[in-house]
Design a protein around this motif. Structure first.
Motif, PDB file in Angstrom:
ATOM      1  N   THR A 135       1.027  -1.204  -0.302  1.00  0.00           N
ATOM      2  CA  THR A 135      -0.127   0.096  -0.014  1.00  0.00           C
ATOM      3  C   THR A 135       0.781   1.345  -0.022  1.00  0.00           C
ATOM      4  OG1 THR A 135      -1.753  -1.198   1.411  1.00  0.00           O
ATOM      5  CG2 THR A 135      -1.760   1.258   1.168  1.00  0.00           C
ATOM      6  N   LEU A 136       0.607   1.909  -1.014  1.00  0.00           N
ATOM      7  CA  LEU A 136       1.210   3.210  -1.018  1.00  0.00           C
ATOM      8  C   LEU A 136       0.503   4.534  -0.795  1.00  0.00           C
ATOM      9  CD1 LEU A 136       3.532   2.609  -4.348  1.00  0.00           C
ATOM     10  CD2 LEU A 136       4.258   2.090  -2.074  1.00  0.00           C
ATOM     11  N   ASP A 137       0.998   5.604  -0.259  1.00  0.00           N
ATOM     12  CA  ASP A 137       0.360   6.693   0.020  1.00  0.00           C
ATOM     13  C   ASP A 137       0.031   7.417  -1.223  1.00  0.00           C
ATOM     14  OD1 ASP A 137       2.363   9.038  -0.609  1.00  0.00           O
ATOM     15  OD2 ASP A 137       3.404   7.687   1.326  1.00  0.00           O
ATOM     16  N   GLU A 138      -1.024   8.208  -1.300  1.00  0.00           N
ATOM     17  CA  GLU A 138      -1.227   8.980  -2.425  1.00  0.00           C
ATOM     18  C   GLU A 138      -0.162   9.902  -3.221  1.00  0.00           C
ATOM     19  OE1 GLU A 138      -4.822  12.410  -3.848  1.00  0.00           O
ATOM     20  OE2 GLU A 138      -4.827  11.504  -1.944  1.00  0.00           O
ATOM     21  N   ASP A 139       0.508  10.503  -2.642  1.00  0.00           N
ATOM     22  CA  ASP A 139       1.528  11.441  -2.898  1.00  0.00           C
ATOM     23  C   ASP A 139       2.705  10.442  -3.723  1.00  0.00           C
ATOM     24  OD1 ASP A 139       0.625  13.678  -2.020  1.00  0.00           O
ATOM     25  OD2 ASP A 139       1.887  13.959  -0.533  1.00  0.00           O
ATOM     26  N   THR A 140       3.089   9.357  -3.078  1.00  0.00           N
ATOM     27  CA  THR A 140       4.008   8.387  -3.805  1.00  0.00           C
ATOM     28  C   THR A 140       3.492   7.876  -5.169  1.00  0.00           C
ATOM     29  OG1 THR A 140       4.807   7.750  -1.617  1.00  0.00           O
ATOM     30  CG2 THR A 140       5.303   6.355  -3.508  1.00  0.00           C
ATOM     31  N   ILE A 141       2.196   7.449  -4.955  1.00  0.00           N
ATOM     32  CA  ILE A 141       1.600   7.036  -6.087  1.00  0.00           C
ATOM     33  C   ILE A 141       1.553   8.206  -7.329  1.00  0.00           C
ATOM     34  CG2 ILE A 141      -0.681   6.283  -7.447  1.00  0.00           C
ATOM     35  CD1 ILE A 141      -1.479   4.918  -4.816  1.00  0.00           C
ATOM     36  N   ASP A 142       1.117   9.267  -6.844  1.00  0.00           N
ATOM     37  CA  ASP A 142       1.175  10.496  -8.094  1.00  0.00           C
ATOM     38  C   ASP A 142       2.445  10.782  -8.562  1.00  0.00           C
ATOM     39  OD1 ASP A 142      -1.460  10.901  -7.327  1.00  0.00           O
ATOM     40  OD2 ASP A 142      -1.337  12.662  -6.298  1.00  0.00           O
TER      41      ASP A 142
END
Length: 264
Positions: free
Chosen positions: A21-28
């Motif tokens: 699970t990655l945080d939203e900023d990392t995915i972006d």
């Protein structure tokens, strides 16, 4: 052209084992690097996350899926013709215990040494990928489009070749019931259409999914799917040429020189 009844919610394959699970900023960040082709930043980020999360490197881009559009790193790189980014992602190490969950005919081994291959008419070798990578290569976004759909509809022939050589399935249908050849043809990408149809002649195996009258899903050999399509494509060209009309689909020509690649 291979079509099926449109589906408002394309079924999603299961990535096994589940990615971290990655945080939203990392995915972006990961999606942005793939969209803009910033390979060095992508490599550094994936390497760091792989070490800090103690996960195999391919699990990192597998975890970077836009929660709204369903776009993956491969979608972004393929849509924008960043071939080096596509090749880098495909080279990453998958987890060793992945098992097939979408296409049971694919071997459960992550070793590609003994996996079946095909040879296209231009000599391109096609290898059935390990299950984990196979799932990522053919992962649909919310519109059912795979990375190969995007590369084809934008006419990115080099990205198309890299994806297909790695095992991307040209017979996958999107939510509109269109395969990648259809998307290329309606977007006037004749070079892609011709290459994929030629590829079909040397394709040993693969799975396209076609909906039947009861809504069930059945497997169909890709070589049959694309050979049938190739026959119709050639017949259409002959009929148009006999009538004195230009070959291909008549669509309005647009100036796309300064426009962003088409993504859905």
């Amino acid at each position: 052209m291979v079509t099926a009844a449109a589906s408002s919610s394309p079924s999603k394959p299961t990535i096994n084992p589940p990615p971290p699970t990655l945080d939203e900023d990392t995915i972006d960040d990961l999606l942005y690097f793939c969209r803009t082709g910033e390979l060095s930043d992508l490599k550094e980020t994936i390497s760091g996350l792989s070490k800090s999360l103690n996960r195999y490197s391919l699990e990192i881009p597998a975890a970077a899926v836009d929660p709204y559009s369903g776009n993956t790193c491969l979608h972004m790189a393929a849509a924008n013709n960043h071939v080096e980014v596509v090749e880098y992602i495909l080279s990453l190490e998958p987890p060793p215990l992945a098992t097939p969950v979408v296409h049971p005919e694919v071997s459960s081994s992550n070793s590609t040494a003994a996996l079946p291959t095909g040879i296209t008419s231009d000599g391109t070798s096609i290898t059935i990928p390990p299950p984990y990578l196979h799932t990522l290569l053919n992962f649909p976004n919310e519109s059912g489009n795979t990375p190969l759909h995007w590369a084809c509809l934008n006419g990115h022939i080099q990205a198309v070749k890299v994806l297909v050589k790695a095992g991307a399935d040209p017979g996958v249908l999107n939510a509109a019931g269109h395969d990648c050849v259809y998307e290329a043809e309606v977007n006037d990408k004749s070079n892609v259409v011709e290459w994929v149809l030629n590829f079909a002649e040397g394709l040993e195996s693969g799975v396209g999914v076609v909906g039947d009258e009861d809504g069930e899903k059945e497997q169909k050999d890709n070589s049959d799917v694309l050979r049938d399509e190739g026959s119709r494509h050639e017949e259409g060209k002959e009929e148009e040429e006999a009538e004195g009309a230009p070959s291909g689909i008549a669509i309005e020509k647009l100036d796309i020189a300064d426009k962003e690649p088409t993504i859905r």
